[in-house]
Design a protein around this motif. Structure first.
Motif, short mmCIF file in Angstrom:
data_model
loop_
_atom_site.label_atom_id
_atom_site.label_comp_id
_atom_site.label_asym_id
_atom_site.label_seq_id
_atom_site.Cartn_x
_atom_site.Cartn_y
_atom_site.Cartn_z
N ARG A 174 0.85 -1.19 0.00
CA ARG A 174 0.00 0.00 0.00
C ARG A 174 0.88 1.24 0.00
O ARG A 174 1.96 1.21 0.59
CB ARG A 174 -0.88 -0.01 1.25
N ARG A 175 0.40 2.26 -0.64
CA ARG A 175 1.20 3.49 -0.68
C ARG A 175 0.72 4.46 0.40
O ARG A 175 -0.48 4.55 0.66
CB ARG A 175 1.10 4.15 -2.04
N TYR A 176 1.67 5.17 0.97
CA TYR A 176 1.35 6.16 2.00
C TYR A 176 1.95 7.50 1.59
O TYR A 176 2.97 7.55 0.90
CB TYR A 176 1.95 5.73 3.34
N VAL A 177 1.32 8.55 2.07
CA VAL A 177 1.86 9.90 1.80
C VAL A 177 2.25 10.54 3.13
O VAL A 177 1.41 10.70 4.02
CB VAL A 177 0.82 10.78 1.08
N LEU A 178 3.52 10.83 3.24
CA LEU A 178 4.02 11.53 4.43
C LEU A 178 4.15 13.00 4.07
O LEU A 178 4.89 13.35 3.15
CB LEU A 178 5.37 10.96 4.84
N THR A 179 3.43 13.83 4.76
CA THR A 179 3.47 15.26 4.47
C THR A 179 4.20 15.98 5.61
O THR A 179 3.97 15.67 6.78
CB THR A 179 2.04 15.82 4.36
N VAL A 180 5.07 16.89 5.24
CA VAL A 180 5.81 17.67 6.24
C VAL A 180 5.47 19.14 6.04
O VAL A 180 5.70 19.68 4.95
CB VAL A 180 7.33 17.47 6.10
N LYS A 181 4.88 19.76 7.07
CA LYS A 181 4.51 21.17 6.95
C LYS A 181 5.47 22.00 7.78
O LYS A 181 5.78 21.65 8.92
CB LYS A 181 3.07 21.36 7.41
#
Lengths: 721, 283
Positions: free
Chosen positions: B200-207
């Motif tokens: 499964r693909r995941y999206v790690l977002t860094v703000k």
């Protein structure tokens, strides 16, 4: 009939006695000596001895012709069996080493001789005649082969075989390379020679610049921190070398021999390379033993003559063909590549290295740069037998071990490797620091005491530097000030200012410093915003009242705080160049105008470049732009010192007006050297024309400014209180 | 008459070749990740090496030789080739035998600009189909707030530090904020046992804000870090001996004033080189 049999027997014995060693030697070295099974070489040897004893007993007391013939058959079949078994069996883990093979042959030969002498006391003369007959026959064969035209033989037959199969040779040992640095210019002592032996990591692979390797960083650290003492770091490392090859590198000591040997133990095994050829497979350890034996053998008179004979070449060729055919039949293509030397052989090589060091009064340090980082698909819990062998060898011989595995945290290790066992530039710097610590750490002091006393080195001396960097941890961010203890031991009369900067920011003066140790305080305002791991850099600056000695350069009153040595040789004076600041060479050493830019307060080299008129006649314009850029970027009063020195030729193919303009900008008179003349110009950007130090002529120009004592004047020691 | 006909044919042929090369150049820009901001001009004072082998990136993948494909694949993380016009490496990270080198940091060229400020970055990653609980995690580092000042010679760099957000992708994943200065590494914050599903693909977002960085996994906040000037400085990616499979990377940043005096505005940067399906290295 029995008497006739005895004669035949004796003749055949003689034949075997002479021919068997020749066959054996002709077969070297690609005839591998492996056999499959779990019987050790010692067991094979014991069985052979019993066999021979039995044969002898049967022969002496046999009454029937059948028993006698059986004894003869066994007697002659035995050596052939030994050679066949050991030569043609496929590779396995329990290989028969050269030692055991020779022991078997020796015992067989001894038994055969005693058998011959015991059985035929009354037939010595016919026996000797048989020996002469055999030798004559061999010589006749050789003559016959030589009479055959060369074209008849294939190329493979005529090629003189090497002592070892080329596919299994270790990488060629190279002459040790000296790391660039201070060549003990400020020391009259005998240098401490440090020889680095090892593989890719020590050779600097795959770094693009060898100067990023730990060998060079170690030389730099020793030069910077131990002024007045002389260390010379030599590297004999070759990429691809494994632990066994390192032994070979060690045994070829430079002249004069090293005092310390850093053994960087690679895990490679060249066995894999043999698979590409037709040769049988030998491990590095066996190859090493074989190589050592044949090196000794090559010094035996007559052996090289025998190797050069045509009968040797023919015999060897057909034996090899036979061996290859049988080996392929037995083992097929299913040979497994072993990229790593076995941990047993690895440990053996290290122990041998330690013993060699003990015999030759060498201080050995084991260096392990192998990462336990797991490549794809490997389980987390993979025991590292090689590392365990390394630790065992170090403990057994009480040798210091520098291992990145144990000296760094897992998070640190991730930052130091660019491959499973390849260090990046940061890793090399870290390793050099670890090695420096091993030399002078109190924990290992007893190991080095004798050597340091012999070389008159004080290990307890505090490490000095032009800029001392102290790490600031997370706790420091909460403190209002940081206290630093510092001393400048070479400022015996003069005083200087201690300047500090955080994370390479602006310099702040902490106070006046001299040879006495003092405590300085860096305030919270000065520290500013601190990152989680900050760094405070400390260095000396000339005090307002003069302070440190400063050597005038030119006539406009500006001076320079370091020792300068500049040499220029045009084509008429040897075509050479040398520009060193505080003994460290900084010139690019290229033809044309070599330019070195040096920071004026601390004498640090900022840049170096070469402007070669042969490449472009616009060299004057380019150089002028380069110098103006330096002048514009420098703060007022801190213009860098520019050193210009010609190598070979700076007078041809130039636009003289533009080049003169560039030289006038840094205080020159605008003189351009004639073709192939030497030329040196030392000046500052923006200086009045004619005020710089300038020399030109057809002779070699050699200028030294300042005393070598300046090399140490700016060194200081600092630590957190 | 003959001369006129020959000249006409030469012109016609030239027109065809010109159109062909223009179309290739257009395709290359598309392969470069659709960067809408261009590349920061090389001012000559960069700590990153100039871009090399640009000619290869102007050609279609099918037109490259096997050797050229290796060159393209080697510039980037394992399985994630990067466009050298947008990404750069430091001189000390250039190696003579690139295929031997698995790990080296890649920095966005534009992050050297003094006005550069990251706003948000997102990394799409995934686990291999057969990921096991006891398998070694695949790692990807997102570097930010970095500083690098090389020494004049080959000595130790004057400054070499960076913040890192490390994702150790496994069935039980970990996310860690680290700070490295030279060879010293300090762990600042860590979150363990993040349950991930294989295949499964995941999206790690860094703000980013100047004083704070927060990371989110598929929109769910995970971990934060407070500091100073976290959104400025060298920004990049680094793999490990076992690198996580990264499918996409996007970074939104204010570029600030470029050296020629132009305001770079807000940009979305990617710089991934799209490879045909069969050439993507998978775990």
């Amino acid at each position: 009939m029995k008497a006739f049999s005895k004669k035949v027997l004796r003749t055949m014995l003689l034949l075997c006695l002479v021919a068997a060693p020749l066959i054996f030697l002709a077969a070297e070295p690609p005839l591998a000596v492996y056999y499959q099974g779990r019987i050790s070489g010692a067991a094979l040897c014991g069985a052979a001895f019993l066999f021979l004893a039995l044969c002898y007993a049967i022969y002496r007391w046999a009454k029937s012709r059948i028993a006698f013939s059986a004894a003869c058959l066994v007697m002659y079949a035995f050596p052939a069996a030994v050679i066949l078994i050991t030569c043609f069996a496929p590779p396995g883990p329990n290989s028969v080493t050269d030692f055991w093979r020779f022991l078997v042959l020796f015992l067989w030969g001894a038994a055969a001789v005693s058998f011959y002498c015991g059985a035929g006391e009354r037939l010595i003369w016919p026996g000797l005649f048989g020996l002469v007959l055999v030798l004559s026959s061999l010589y006749a064969v050789e003559l016959a082969l030589r009479a055959v035209p060369v074209d008849v033989f294939s190329k493979q037959i005529l090629s003189v075989p090497s002592f070892a199969d080329m596919t299994q040779l270790p990488p060629p040992r190279k002459e040790p390379v000296r790391a660039p640095g201070r060549i003990c210019a400020d020391s009259a002592r005998t240098p401490v020679r440090i020889l680095v032996v090892g593989g890719a990591a020590s050779a600097g692979e795959p770094l693009l610049a060898p100067s990023l390797s730990y060998v060079f960083h170690l030389q730099r650290l020793l030069d910077e921190r131990r002024p007045g003492e002389c260390f010379e770091v030599l590297s004999a490392a070759v990429a691809g070398a494994g632990a066994v090859d390192v032994l070979h590198q060690m045994q070829q000591q430079p002249s004069p021999p090293a005092d310390i040997v850093l053994v960087e133990s690679g895990r490679e095994n060249l066995e894999q390379r043999a698979l590409n050829g037709s040769s049988a497979i030998l491990s590095d350890r066996e190859m090493h033993q074989r190589r050592m034996f044949f090196e000794r053998l090559s010094r035996v008179p007559g052996y090289l003559t025998w190797r050069r004979t045509r009968s040797f070449a023919v015999l060897r060729y057909y034996l090899l063909a036979l061996r290859d055919g049988i080996a392929k039949t037995i083992s097929g293509p299913a040979l497994k590549t072993k990229y790593r030397v076995s941990s047993a052989d690895f440990g053996w090589a290290l122990r041998e290295a330690a013993r060699y060091g003990a015999r030759n009064d060498l201080r050995i340090v084991f260096v392990d740069v192998f990462s336990s980082g797991q490549p794809k698909g490997r389980s987390l819990a993979r025991p590292d037998d090689h590392a365990a062998a390394l630790v065992r060898a170090a403990k057994a011989y009480d040798i210091p071990l520098v291992s990145l595995e144990t000296n760094s945290t897992p998070a640190q290790k991730r930052e130091m490797f660019c491959g499973p066992h390849l260090l990046n530039a940061a890793g090399h710097r870290f390793l050099a620091q670890q090695l420096y610590d091993v030399f002078f750490a109190p924990q290992t002091a007893s190991y080095w005491t004798a050597l340091w006393q012999r070389k008159n080195i004080d290990p307890a001396r505090k490490p000095l530097g032009k800029e001392i960097r102290l790490a600031l941890g997370a706790l420091d961010t909460a403190q209002s000030e940081i206290r630093i203890r510092a001393t400048a031991p070479f400022l015996t009369v003069e005083k200087a200012l201690l300047a500090a900067r955080v994370d390479y920011g602006a310099l702040h003066i902490l106070g006046v410093i001299g040879k006495d140790e003092q405590v300085f305080t860096a305030s919270r305002e000065m520290l500013g915003v601190l990152r989680p791991i900050g760094e405070i850099g400390l260095r000396l600056e000339r005090s307002a009242s003069g302070g440190l000695k400063c050597v005038p350069v030119g006539t406009d009153g500006r001076c320079f705080p370091a020792h300068l040595h500049v040499i220029s040789g045009g084509g008429t004076a040897g075509a050479r160049v040398y520009a060193a600041v505080d003994g460290l060479r900084a010139d690019p050493d290229a033809s044309g105008y070599n330019v070195v830019v040096v920071e004026p307060r601390f004498g640090e080299v900022i840049a170096s470049a070469c402007f070669n008129p042969q490449n472009s006649e616009a060299v004057g314009q380019t150089l002028d732009a380069f110098l103006h850029e330096l002048g514009r970027n420098a703060p007022a009063g801190q213009e860098p010192l520019i050193i210009v020195a010609v190598k070979s030729d700076g007078g041809q193919n130039v636009k003289r007006r533009e080049l003169a303009e560039a030289f006038r900008y840094i205080g020159g008179t605008g003189t351009i050297p004639r073709p192939y003349e030497s030329f040196v110009l030392l000046g500052f950007p923006g200086a009045a024309p004619g005020t710089a130090l300038e020399k030109t002529g057809r002779e070699l120009i050699d200028i030294q400014l300042g005393s070598p004592a300046l090399r140490t004047a700016y060194l200081l020691y600092a630590e957190r209180e | 008459m003959l001369v006129f006909r020959v000249a006409h044919r030469v012109l016609y042929l030239g027109l065809i070749i010109g159109v062909f090369w223009l179309s290739l150049a257009g395709q290359a820009a598309q392969a470069a990740g659709g960067n809408s901001c261009g590349v920061a001009p090389d001012t000559g004072k960069s700590a990153l090496l100039p871009a090399k082998n640009l000619r290869l990136y102007n050609l279609k993948w099918a037109m490259l030789t096997e050797k050229q494909r290796v060159v393209v694949k080697n510039f980037g993380l394992m399985g994630l080739p990067l466009d050298p016009r947008i990404w750069g490496i430091r001189a000390e990270d250039e190696f003579s035998a690139a295929p031997l080198v698995w790990v080296r940091p890649f920095y966005l060229r534009v992050s050297e600009s003094p006005g550069f400020q990251v706003e948000e970055a997102s990394i799409e990653f995934g686990l291999p189909d057969d990921a096991q609980a006891d398998a070694q995690p695949a790692v990807i580092d997102f570097l930010f707030g970095g500083a690098f000042v090389p020494a004049a010679g080959s000595g130790e760099p004057l400054v070499d530090s960076t913040y890192m957000l490390r994702i150790e992708a496994a069935v039980n994943a970990e996310v860690t904020f680290l700070f490295r200065s030279r060879s010293a590494v300090e762990e600042l914050a860590r979150l363990e046992n993040i349950a991930l599903q294989p295949a499964r693909r995941y999206v790690l977002t860094v703000k980013f804000s100047p004083q704070e960085v927060t990371c989110f996994l598929d929109g769910v906040p995970l971990l934060g870090l407070r500091g100073a000037e976290l959104n400025r400085g060298l920004t990049g990616l680094k793999g490990a001996l076992r690198t996580a499979a990264v499918y996409d990377f996007k970074l939104r940043a204010q570029i600030g004033t470029l050296p020629q005096g132009v305001d770079g505005g807000v940009c979305v940067l990617g710089g991934l080189v799209a490879l045909p399906e069969e050439h993507v290295l998978s775990e």
